[in-house]
Design a protein around this motif. Sequence first.
Motif, short mmCIF file in Angstrom:
data_model
loop_
_atom_site.label_atom_id
_atom_site.label_comp_id
_atom_site.label_asym_id
_atom_site.label_seq_id
_atom_site.Cartn_x
_atom_site.Cartn_y
_atom_site.Cartn_z
N GLY A 104 -12.82 23.92 4.71
CA GLY A 104 -13.05 22.56 5.18
C GLY A 104 -14.51 22.28 5.47
O GLY A 104 -15.05 21.22 5.12
N PRO A 117 -4.42 19.02 2.50
CA PRO A 117 -4.51 18.25 3.75
C PRO A 117 -5.08 19.04 4.92
O PRO A 117 -5.87 18.50 5.71
CB PRO A 117 -3.05 17.85 4.02
CG PRO A 117 -2.42 17.82 2.67
CD PRO A 117 -3.08 18.91 1.88
N SER A 118 -4.73 20.32 5.04
CA SER A 118 -5.25 21.12 6.15
C SER A 118 -6.75 21.34 6.01
O SER A 118 -7.49 21.34 7.01
CB SER A 118 -4.53 22.46 6.21
OG SER A 118 -4.72 23.20 5.01
N MET A 158 -8.79 19.27 4.39
CA MET A 158 -9.39 17.96 4.65
C MET A 158 -9.53 17.71 6.15
O MET A 158 -10.55 17.19 6.61
CB MET A 158 -8.53 16.87 4.02
CG MET A 158 -8.48 16.90 2.51
SD MET A 158 -9.89 16.10 1.75
CE MET A 158 -9.46 14.37 2.03
N ALA A 159 -8.51 18.07 6.91
CA ALA A 159 -8.55 17.85 8.36
C ALA A 159 -9.67 18.65 9.00
O ALA A 159 -10.40 18.14 9.86
CB ALA A 159 -7.20 18.23 8.98
N ALA A 160 -9.83 19.91 8.60
CA ALA A 160 -10.90 20.73 9.15
C ALA A 160 -12.27 20.16 8.78
O ALA A 160 -13.20 20.15 9.60
CB ALA A 160 -10.77 22.17 8.65
N ARG A 218 -8.71 27.92 6.11
CA ARG A 218 -8.92 26.49 5.89
C ARG A 218 -10.17 25.97 6.59
O ARG A 218 -10.78 24.99 6.14
CB ARG A 218 -7.70 25.68 6.35
CG ARG A 218 -7.47 25.68 7.86
CD ARG A 218 -6.21 24.92 8.22
NE ARG A 218 -5.98 24.88 9.66
CZ ARG A 218 -6.45 23.92 10.46
NH1 ARG A 218 -7.17 22.93 9.95
NH2 ARG A 218 -6.20 23.93 11.75
N HIS A 219 -10.58 26.63 7.69
CA HIS A 219 -11.77 26.16 8.41
C HIS A 219 -13.03 26.41 7.58
O HIS A 219 -13.92 25.55 7.52
CB HIS A 219 -11.87 26.84 9.76
CG HIS A 219 -10.74 26.50 10.69
ND1 HIS A 219 -10.58 25.25 11.22
CD2 HIS A 219 -9.70 27.26 11.15
CE1 HIS A 219 -9.50 25.23 11.99
NE2 HIS A 219 -8.95 26.43 11.96
N SER A 237 -17.17 14.71 11.96
CA SER A 237 -17.22 13.86 13.15
C SER A 237 -18.19 14.40 14.21
O SER A 237 -18.78 13.62 14.96
CB SER A 237 -15.82 13.72 13.76
OG SER A 237 -14.94 13.11 12.84
N GLN A 255 -13.04 16.98 8.11
CA GLN A 255 -13.29 15.74 8.85
C GLN A 255 -13.66 16.01 10.30
O GLN A 255 -14.46 15.28 10.90
CB GLN A 255 -12.07 14.83 8.75
CG GLN A 255 -11.85 14.26 7.36
CD GLN A 255 -10.64 13.35 7.28
OE1 GLN A 255 -9.94 13.13 8.26
NE2 GLN A 255 -10.39 12.80 6.10
N THR A 256 -13.09 17.05 10.89
CA THR A 256 -13.45 17.42 12.26
C THR A 256 -14.91 17.84 12.33
O THR A 256 -15.65 17.46 13.24
CB THR A 256 -12.54 18.58 12.73
OG1 THR A 256 -11.18 18.14 12.70
CG2 THR A 256 -12.90 18.99 14.15
#
Length: 435
Positions: free
Chosen positions: A24, A99-100, A102-104, A20-21, A110, A106-107
């Motif tokens: 992402g 979702p996983s 997407m979270a990676a 996922r990383h 940021s 967004q990190t």
Amino acid sequence: MVPLAGLVDSAFLGHLVEIRHLAGVALATALFNYLYRPCNFLRMGTTGPTAQAEASGDSAAVILILLRNGLIAIALGTLILLLQSPLRQLGFTLLRADPSVMAAGQTYYSARIWDAPATLLNFVLIGWLLGRERSGQVLLLSALSNGANILLDYWLIVRWGWESFGAGVATAASQYLMLLVGLILIVSETPLAQWRSARHLFDWTALSATFRLNANIWVRSLVFISVYAFFTSLSASLGTVPLATNALLLQVMILAIYFIDGLAFATESLTGSLQGAGTLTQLKPLLKLSSGIGLALGLGFAILFALAPEPLFGLLTNHGEIIEQVERYVFWLLPILGFGSLAFVLDGYFLGLTAGEILRNSMILAAIVGFGPLAIASWQLGTNQLLWSAMAAFMTVRVAALASQVPKTLVAEAIPQPDQSPTPAAAEPTPDPQA
């Protein structure tokens, strides 16, 4: 150097336990491409005019081009920082994924977003140095920046376990290092007397010519990145495995394109120099030589990865299902890099002539006629093969549209320059970046 650092990013992330990383960061990179790559007009709109001014001996115009585009870069970079929250929300709403994933993504976003001012200023510095044919300094800056990126990737992702956040921090820090060294190089070698031309910075005739050229290149770049963003978004709609597969293939495409872009940058600088010096008869042999070398580079990369996909892509990931999928689509690199190599060389040619309207119109045509219909069919049918055929059609139409305009530029009497304005007539003419 730039795509090699991207490949190392992918290799470090591709060997983590969770895929996922990698997916992402690929998703977030599509968003950053949408933010930054259209702003590549700051480089494209700097190289050609600088080369023309340098060849004509107008040292004041050379400095003014740097300062005017530098101010635009600072303003845009600051605006991106101020709007980072709504841009993140809008971008990840459009680029949907698990979702996983997407979270990676967004990190990573940021961490990396803070490099906006440095990234845009670096576009200007690179364009200015290329316009002055200082390719050795460009190589130095690229080596420092991307070398630092690779080292920080290893330390932050592998040693500290920061995963996608570490990849974002590494990229941002390397951009600021590149900016610092670039400014030191420029200030140290530019005589103080040349900076006095800054008093003409806000000449409105020259500024309008700068904005007109940059606007056309901005539209061209925006359309180009939109194609890649839609490609990534459609890849995500097919699932995490197709997204990761296409991300690795895109990394190889980017690696090849950056090599070809080196040739395109040289073509751009030399075309601008020939235009500024008035030696127009050399344009045709320059274009023939550049096109031949570009085609050899593009096809060479495609053939290499098509013949040995398993060992080469195995360097980027140890996930067997990803490599198996890559082998199904790697042959698309042949038409994409074959036609794409010619398109990028022609981009450099027309940029050197500051023919922004030709670049804009050809890109819009390629997106609508080449990419659009097949991409829509791919989305409707859920087929990755059709998605890659859309990318191949995009490159094909693009090179055809650009090539159709070349004969008009080879007329010896005059080179069409739709984005230039006449040099003001006065006792002490105000330097014009397009002169």
